[in-house]
Motif scaffolding. Structure first.
Motif, PDB file in Angstrom:
ATOM      1  N   PHE A  28     -36.324  28.824  19.796  1.00 52.02           N
ATOM      2  CA  PHE A  28     -36.689  27.537  19.221  1.00 52.02           C
ATOM      3  C   PHE A  28     -35.653  26.986  18.242  1.00 52.02           C
ATOM      4  O   PHE A  28     -35.724  25.822  17.851  1.00 52.02           O
ATOM      5  CB  PHE A  28     -38.047  27.633  18.519  1.00 52.02           C
ATOM      6  N   GLY A  29     -34.705  27.811  17.853  1.00 51.78           N
ATOM      7  CA  GLY A  29     -33.689  27.381  16.891  1.00 51.78           C
ATOM      8  C   GLY A  29     -32.855  26.214  17.378  1.00 51.78           C
ATOM      9  O   GLY A  29     -32.341  25.434  16.582  1.00 51.78           O
ATOM     10  N   GLY A  30     -32.740  26.076  18.696  1.00 52.69           N
ATOM     11  CA  GLY A  30     -31.941  24.997  19.252  1.00 52.69           C
ATOM     12  C   GLY A  30     -32.703  23.710  19.483  1.00 52.69           C
ATOM     13  O   GLY A  30     -32.136  22.737  19.996  1.00 52.69           O
ATOM     14  N   ALA A  31     -33.974  23.685  19.114  1.00 53.65           N
ATOM     15  CA  ALA A  31     -34.772  22.459  19.296  1.00 53.65           C
ATOM     16  C   ALA A  31     -34.253  21.368  18.358  1.00 53.65           C
ATOM     17  O   ALA A  31     -33.632  21.649  17.338  1.00 53.65           O
ATOM     18  CB  ALA A  31     -36.246  22.744  19.017  1.00 53.65           C
ATOM     19  N   ASP A  32     -34.529  20.144  18.714  1.00 58.23           N
ATOM     20  CA  ASP A  32     -34.116  18.994  17.931  1.00 58.23           C
ATOM     21  C   ASP A  32     -35.205  18.700  16.895  1.00 58.23           C
ATOM     22  O   ASP A  32     -36.185  18.012  17.186  1.00 58.23           O
ATOM     23  CB  ASP A  32     -33.892  17.803  18.864  1.00 58.23           C
ATOM     24  N   LEU A  51     -40.522  21.096  22.228  1.00 52.08           N
ATOM     25  CA  LEU A  51     -39.876  22.408  22.210  1.00 52.08           C
ATOM     26  C   LEU A  51     -39.376  22.845  23.581  1.00 52.08           C
ATOM     27  O   LEU A  51     -38.490  23.686  23.677  1.00 52.08           O
ATOM     28  CB  LEU A  51     -40.850  23.466  21.674  1.00 52.08           C
ATOM     29  N   VAL A  52     -39.921  22.283  24.632  1.00 51.63           N
ATOM     30  CA  VAL A  52     -39.600  22.731  25.996  1.00 51.63           C
ATOM     31  C   VAL A  52     -38.105  22.691  26.296  1.00 51.63           C
ATOM     32  O   VAL A  52     -37.567  23.654  26.843  1.00 51.63           O
ATOM     33  CB  VAL A  52     -40.420  21.946  27.043  1.00 51.63           C
ATOM     34  N   PRO A  53     -37.376  21.613  25.944  1.00 50.13           N
ATOM     35  CA  PRO A  53     -35.944  21.590  26.269  1.00 50.13           C
ATOM     36  C   PRO A  53     -35.134  22.706  25.614  1.00 50.13           C
ATOM     37  O   PRO A  53     -34.072  23.081  26.119  1.00 50.13           O
ATOM     38  CB  PRO A  53     -35.477  20.218  25.760  1.00 50.13           C
TER      39      PRO A  53
END
Length: 85
Positions: free
Chosen positions: A16-20, A29-31
């Motif tokens: 999840f760290g790469g979520a916007d 969160l999916v992307p």
């Protein structure tokens, strides 16, 4: 902190760290997930996909989240509250 909780924390932060951030809902969160909703998290005897986790934790999460740390803390607390870890 239990080993399972610590292992899951690391996996969740990676996923999840790469979520916007900020994120407004679970779909935001999916992307960030490497395998989308099918992303699997495993630690000790515990194993579930992001989709399974989202279905069980919907009532435990309080969106929006401004940081991955806030999100992961709520996820882990929710998993404990639901007896999943």
């Amino acid at each position: 902190m239990s080993d399972v909780r610590a292992e899951l924390r690391e996996q969740f932060m990676d996923a999840f760290g790469g979520a916007d951030f900020p994120v407004e809902n679970q779909m935001d969160l999916v992307p960030a997930l490497p395998d989308g909703p099918g992303t699997k998290f495993e630690a000790g005897d515990v194993s579930f996909t992001a989709m399974e986790m989202a279905a069980k934790l919907g009532s435990e999460q309080e969106f929006p989240y401004d940081t991955a740390e806030e999100l992961v803390d709520d996820i882990l607390d929710g998993l404990e509250a639901k007896g999943m870890i």
